[in-house]
Design a protein around this motif. Structure first.
Motif, PDB file in Angstrom:
ATOM      1  N   CYS A   1       0.714  -0.870   0.064  1.00 46.50           N
ATOM      2  CA  CYS A   1       0.659   0.124  -0.114  1.00 46.50           C
ATOM      3  C   CYS A   1       1.075   0.827   0.251  1.00 46.50           C
ATOM      4  CB  CYS A   1      -0.526   0.109   1.286  1.00 46.50           C
ATOM      5  SG  CYS A   1      -1.376   1.432   1.408  1.00 46.50           S
TER       6      CYS A   1
ATOM      7  N   CYS B   1      -0.287   2.806   3.628  1.00 47.24           N
ATOM      8  CA  CYS B   1       0.336   2.893   5.141  1.00 47.24           C
ATOM      9  C   CYS B   1       1.858   2.238   4.525  1.00 47.24           C
ATOM     10  CB  CYS B   1      -0.421   1.919   4.999  1.00 47.24           C
ATOM     11  SG  CYS B   1      -0.560   0.428   5.093  1.00 47.24           S
TER      12      CYS B   1
ATOM     13  N   CYS C   1      -6.640  -1.559   0.024  1.00 43.79           N
ATOM     14  CA  CYS C   1      -5.770  -1.661   1.727  1.00 43.79           C
ATOM     15  C   CYS C   1      -6.870  -2.483   1.930  1.00 43.79           C
ATOM     16  CB  CYS C   1      -4.935  -1.098   1.390  1.00 43.79           C
ATOM     17  SG  CYS C   1      -3.397  -1.466   3.256  1.00 43.79           S
TER      18      CYS C   1
ATOM     19  N   CYS D   1      -5.685  -0.598   5.456  1.00 47.28           N
ATOM     20  CA  CYS D   1      -6.238   0.765   6.026  1.00 47.28           C
ATOM     21  C   CYS D   1      -7.291   1.230   4.802  1.00 47.28           C
ATOM     22  CB  CYS D   1      -5.226   1.881   6.323  1.00 47.28           C
ATOM     23  SG  CYS D   1      -4.411   2.537   4.660  1.00 47.28           S
TER      24      CYS D   1
HETATM   25 ZN    ZN Z   1      -2.692   0.787   3.476  1.00 55.31          ZN
END
Ligand code: ZN
Ligand code: ADP
Ligand code: ZN
Length: 735
Positions: free
Chosen positions: A447, A450, A486, A489
């Motif tokens: 990701c 994050c 993701c 997150c």
């Molecule tokens: Zn993420």
């Protein structure tokens, strides 16, 4: 003292032991491996058995225990030697005696032998040759290949024809009907191979001759110090082995040749068959236990002089063994991944110490351990510094800094240097190998918000993206479709990162649309025989570019390959292992050695993000000594092997709390009992800290000497045995 004795030395009966008293007069002579005469059963029949253990613990009433009658003085059976070797393995690497015995003793085949179909050449070679010409004219391609195969070797099993040569039943049929081939079904002689036409041995060059002569000379003089041959790729080590083997065999002795499974190609094996004919046998992991047992028994009966195979061929029961050759001794496959975790190099040396004979180690990139021992004088060091084959020379190596490529606006996986060289080769109809360092290491999905990679919920590793849109765990097989957001997150900015072989294949096809491309990695070779098939097709010129992982760099001699491209050379530098620099250097050097094996000179392009690392610069110069000098400094500074000894304890449990408690306890125990002798590191979570929901913890123990570590292992084993209510397992591993 008592002796635990087995009377039926077969794999299934190894844990059926009988205990006897060792009489005072024999207390010196009875040891592990001794062949002894004992009174057996009600009638006290005299039979022979083997001592597998000496112990002071009586397992039955003293009054009912019988005495050993005597030690068999006649010829020492090979079983005695193997039992002694098992005892050594047990104490050196840590296991039970039964586990060690199971490692060294062949598995007898209980199932009835399978009927197997064999094909034989049924006409003279001249006749076969004529038919071959005819097939060539008529363009009967399949038939041509069949005949060529039978001219090389007159008998083939159906499996070998199908698996190795990809010859179908239909191609055989017309030849059977015309009586050129003959078919026979038999239950005997499984796994046997017969080769035709002894190849005239090459004349060794001066360097090769010096090495072969000196080793033979020392062998004759009974100077059995192990020999290490450091010879660059293509320097003719195999020819040197064969020369020495001939010498040893001519004295009525047998030889075992260890070759890593991955380098055990048809091409390699045929070289040995052509030189030594049918007094040779081969085992590999594709043989069934029964087939392997049959080959081992042929060795025991003295029907063959040479056994070729991977790690476990080391235990071939030759009673007249004179030599073990360990080719590519640096290969990590020589270390067993199961308990007992023995190393074939060290175990070969112990076996020859027991049997009285020599070990020869050979490599273009010796392990730091072996080279260190050689420099210390424990092994005799020999060097081959030139390519043996006429006209072939070492290839030229170019290192490209990929950071600069990006700065200059090149976002492709190919540097301009490599791209230009590929185009050149394609236009000249020469072949190219593209080597991607490490499969599965890249290809993870992460990701960009994050920073987390998508991981497996059961194992502590990231999932690998496959082209079919799935994310796969290479440890447990868990797979999910590529997520849109993701999992950590919820951000939509997730994407694949880095390279896998499939991706490289696709990008290569896009960049060079006219090129014919083959790919070889774990995914394409999981099917039996497919490894060989891909190599044969590349060898036959069916593709211009071979894309692959580690597997493509081992021991193949492709004369038309004039360019090797190494993508992401530094990927293996950052692996979680004190050997990562060594492995990187070995891989790069071996990969570079693939280019320019024929008459045309070769180029190697190494693409990297760390062009200044000594593994890369030394590989560029193809300078082993430069690498070794840097590496040994680091090992000495941190007391890593070979400068020190390292023992790892792996503790696994489904119960995290218990795992942590136990390993902390053992760490404390070692610190208290071996203060000043052993340094402990950890406990820490293993690099893969969870597999299939089982937690994995590591404790490292370091010492300058191995003995304290062997004692520490016993202490932990004992404490573990005494722990009640445990739901955990322990494993030891010497590095
Ligand atoms: Zn993420
Ligand atoms: P290595 O095992 O060191 O990689 P090989 O023994 O496979 O090297 O030899 C590489 C190539 O050189 C092979 O094709 C081999 O047949 C050839 N070769 C080896 N020694 C000689 C020699 N003395 N004369 C001619 N060719 C040789
Ligand atoms: Zn998993």
């Amino acid at each position: 003292m008592y002796a635990n004795i087995i009377v039926d030395i077969s794999h299934e009966q190894l844990d059926r032991t009988f205990q006897y008293r060792i009489p005072e007069a024999l207390s010196q002579t009875v040891t592990e491996g001794s062949q002894v005469v004992i009174p057996f059963g009600k009638g006290n029949r005299r039979i022979t058995g083997y001592v597998i253990e000496r112990t002071s613990k009586a397992e039955l009433d003293e009054s009912r225990m019988k005495d050993i009658i005597c030690v068999e003085e006649k010829a020492v059976a090979v079983e005695s030697q193997l039992i002694r070797l098992a005892a050594w393995i047990r104490s050196r690497y840590g296991s039970t005696m039964i586990q060690a015995l199971r490692t060294v003793m062949p598995v007898r085949d209980k199932v009835k032998s399978q009927e197997k179909t064999w094909y034989y050449l049924n006409v003279s070679r001249e006749m076969a040759q004529k038919t071959l010409e005819e097939s060539k004219r008529k363009k009967y391609r399949a038939r041509e290949r069949v005949l060529a195969a039978f001219l090389e070797r007159t008998e083939w099993s159906r499996e070998d024809l199908m698996d190795q040569l990809k010859i179908s039943q239909a191609a055989l049929k017309p030849l059977l009907e015309r009586g050129i081939l003959r078919e026979e079904k038999t239950k005997k002689e499984r796994g046997r191979v017969k080769a035709y036409g002894a190849a005239a041995p090459v004349t060794l060059n001066a360097q090769q001759k010096t090495v072969a002569d000196d080793i033979c000379h020392r062998y004759d003089a009974g100077d059995f110090k192990p020999s290490l041959i450091h010879g660059i790729t293509g320097s003719g080590k195999t020819e040197v082995y064969m020369e020495i083997m001939e010498h040893v065999i001519s004295q009525g002795k047998a030889v075992i040749v260890l070759i890593p499974e991955i380098a055990l190609t048809y091409q390699t094996v045929m070289r040995f068959y052509k030189r030594f004919g049918d007094r040779i046998s081969m085992v590999n992991s594709r043989l069934s236990a029964g087939e392997k047992y049959d080959q081992f028994m042929r060795a025991k009966r003295g029907e063959i002089d040479i056994m070729i195979g991977p790690r476990s061929a080391l235990f071939t029961p030759f009673s007249n063994l004179g030599m073990i050759i360990v080719d590519e001794e640096h290969e990590s496959a020589y270390k067993s991944e199961y308990t007992p975790r023995y190393h074939a190099r060290e175990t070969a040396i112990e076996r020859m110490r027991i049997a009285g004979g020599m070990v020869i180690l050979g490599s273009a990139t010796p392990s730091v351990e072996a080279y260190y021992r050689a420099l210390k004088g424990e092994y005799r060091l020999y060097r081959l510094t030139e390519r043996a084959s006429q006209g072939s020379s070492l290839s030229k190596v170019w290192v490209v800094d990929m950071r600069k490529e990006l700065e200059n606006g090149n976002k492709s996986i190919f540097s301009r240097e490599l791209e230009q060289k590929i185009t050149e080769r394609l236009s000249r109809k020469e072949q190219i190998m593209l080597f991607l360092n490490r499969r599965g290491y890249a290809g993870f999905v992460s990701c960009r918000r994050c920073g987390k990679a998508v991981g497996c919920p059961h194992c502590d590793v990231s999932l690998t993206a496959h082209r079919n849109g799935m994310l796969v765990c290479h440890y447990c097989g868990y797979q999910i479709p590529m997520p849109k957001t993701c999992p950590s997150c919820g951000s939509p900015y997730i994407a694949g990162f880095g390279l896998g072989t499939q991706k490289v294949e696709a990008l290569t096809a896009a960049a060079f649309p006219k090129a014919r491309i083959l790919r070889m990695d774990m995914d394409t070779t999981s099917k039996k025989g497919s490894h060989q098939e891909i190599l044969s097709r590349f060898f036959a010129g069916e593709a211009d570019i071979l894309v692959g992982t580690q597997m493509i760099v081992k021991g193949h001699d492709f004369k038309n390959v004039t360019l090797v491209g190494i993508l992401a050379a530094d990927m293996s530098l950052y692996a979680n292992d004190f050997r990562s620099s060594e492995k990187t250097f070995q891989l790069l050097t071996q990969a570079a050695g693939r280019a320019g094996r024929g008459e045309k000179p070769g180029d190697v392009v190494i693409q990297t993000y760390s062009p200044d690392h000594y593994s890369i610069t030394a590989a560029m110069e193809q300078n082993y000594e430069a690498f070794y000098e840097r590496e040994i400094l680091y090992r000495k500074m941190l007391h890593y092997p070979p400068a020190g000894h390292l023992l790892a304890l792996l503790l696994t449990s489904q119960r995290e709390e218990q795992a942590k408690k136990l390993i902390k306890m053992y760490a404390a125990l070692i610190r208290a009992q071996y203060n000043g002798m052993i340094d402990t590191i950890g406990p820490v979570a293993a690099p893969v800290s969870k597999i299939r929901d089982t937690y994995r913890l590591l404790l490292y123990m370091k010492s300058d000497r191995i003995e304290p570590l062997m004692q520490a292992r016993s202490s932990i084993e004992q404490a573990f045995e005494e722990e009640t209510g445990r739901e955990a397992a322990i494993q030891f591993d010497f590095s």
